[in-house]
Design a protein around this motif. Sequence first.
Motif, PDB file in Angstrom:
ATOM      1  N   ARG A  27       0.678  88.060  30.444  1.00 34.20           N
ATOM      2  CA  ARG A  27       0.514  87.890  28.950  1.00 34.20           C
ATOM      3  C   ARG A  27      -1.087  87.306  28.928  1.00 34.20           C
ATOM      4  NH1 ARG A  27       1.511  88.708  23.776  1.00 34.20           N
ATOM      5  NH2 ARG A  27       1.555  86.827  22.620  1.00 34.20           N
ATOM      6  N   HIS A 107       3.123  94.130  27.574  1.00 37.10           N
ATOM      7  CA  HIS A 107       2.959  93.339  26.485  1.00 37.10           C
ATOM      8  C   HIS A 107       2.382  94.305  25.186  1.00 37.10           C
ATOM      9  CE1 HIS A 107       3.861  89.394  27.758  1.00 37.10           C
ATOM     10  NE2 HIS A 107       3.217  89.540  29.056  1.00 37.10           N
ATOM     11  N   ALA A 141       7.947  89.871  30.711  1.00 32.68           N
ATOM     12  CA  ALA A 141       6.892  90.056  29.596  1.00 32.68           C
ATOM     13  C   ALA A 141       7.598  89.313  28.395  1.00 32.68           C
ATOM     14  CB  ALA A 141       6.519  91.274  29.087  1.00 32.68           C
ATOM     15  N   ARG A 145       6.785  85.309  26.726  1.00 38.01           N
ATOM     16  CA  ARG A 145       6.541  85.356  24.848  1.00 38.01           C
ATOM     17  C   ARG A 145       7.729  84.508  24.378  1.00 38.01           C
ATOM     18  NH1 ARG A 145       3.553  90.496  23.852  1.00 38.01           N
ATOM     19  NH2 ARG A 145       4.483  90.338  21.823  1.00 38.01           N
TER      20      ARG A 145
END
Length: 483
Positions: A27, A107, A141, A145
């Motif tokens: 990220r 991402h 991923a 998030r």
Amino acid sequence: MNEIRPTVSSFGPARLLAGTDAGRLDRARHLAVHGPVPVLSSEEVVTLTRTVDLRGRGGAGFPFARKFQAVVDALRNTQGDPAVVVNGAEGEPSCLKDTALLLNAPHLVLDGAEIAAVALRADEVAVGVARSDVLASVQQAMDERRSLSVRMRVEQLPERFVTGEGSALTNGLNNNPALPSGRKVRTSERGLNGRPTLLSNTETFAQLAVAARLGAQGFAEVGLPDEPGTAMLTVAGEAVVEAPTGAPLTYLLQMCGMSVGQGLLVGGYHGMWLSPAAGELALVSREALKALGATLGAGAVLPLPEETCPVGETARVARYMAGESAQQCGPCVWGLARLADELEALTTYGGQAAYDAVFSHVRGVLGRGACSHPDGTSRFVSSALKAFPEDVGRHVYEGGCGRPVLGVLPVDGKDVGKVTQRLLVDWTLCRAHGLCADVLPGVVQLGPDGYPSSADMPLKEKERANAVRAVRRCPALALRVVG
């Protein structure tokens, strides 16, 4: 299972693969390379994607703006929240571009899905994948998030050719068998859990994420004026290359140490073959390929080396495609299997009757399947036989071309570049002449009665040529090579 990890490179500056030369982007590194995720309204998404003519990159090339607008229109007549689905179930062995994106730049794909979800006010993004390493990459991923408002999940579905079909993917994500529904139901009206759903391919969402950051003008600075941007291609089932639209395919082949060879298959196993002359003219462009009678499809580019038999390679893929049937309709279950049988007969024995039977079965499955699998397979076969007329002629009139089947068209990710075949004996025809044992002493063992001791003998790749010779020398026509 296809566990090949594709190599990645770019022809010119990378966009989708930017920053991945140092490995997978987490990220933090992703944000350092691409910046924060833009927020767009639904009207802005439609305008942007229509202006840059963003098309689906999963095979059909459907305009993304029309697909997005269809969900917006469906919401006017439906209560409840819409959903967004990312199709990452790359089931064809010749295609690895979506796998490359989800392993190296997950991402960016999730950014595109988030942009669409926020614009639609969707409450869920679901990603369907078929490989365990891709599942792990996407899940990691998503874990990074967690603070985002859009709920995201990823599910691993069976790794099969038909899993990537839209209704099959949606069925799998709905905890049903991941098989095509056979009904013409638009996901924009009834998709994930019966809700209006925006379903598109992995690369398409990554392209949306890039376009949202660059804007229409910035996006159009690369590529052709009427087809701006870049495209992801899988070359020879192993190398993934990002290239600007308009780039010659021969340049990309040279990057990978290859040439057009006998011909070039573009678009994968539902795609079309180009002759060497057409292959030299081909560009990374929907319109340029259409003018040559081909389609970019899912972005697979497969050159056929001079050393292998085109008819045998076609038969091998046809057998794989028959095995990937959803087993839901006659054209798939019986038609594709018979088509593969006749192609194998043409490869092994030759003759006008086998050639005529192939085209009879090609015509027999067209337009009759519950999904596009029979049609796509029949187009692939007929295109191959038209693209290699001299080789086909040798099989029809001379019993074969004399070249082995090297298995350069991948049908199993663990077996790219290899071939597994068998020599079969028809006991009803065998008369114990013993010539096969003379030609293949390491394969055929004769019993005390002079007959082969086995009716099913595995062949190594290096034994294929001698096996074909044994088939041709058998006076009783009791042998055949399959696989």
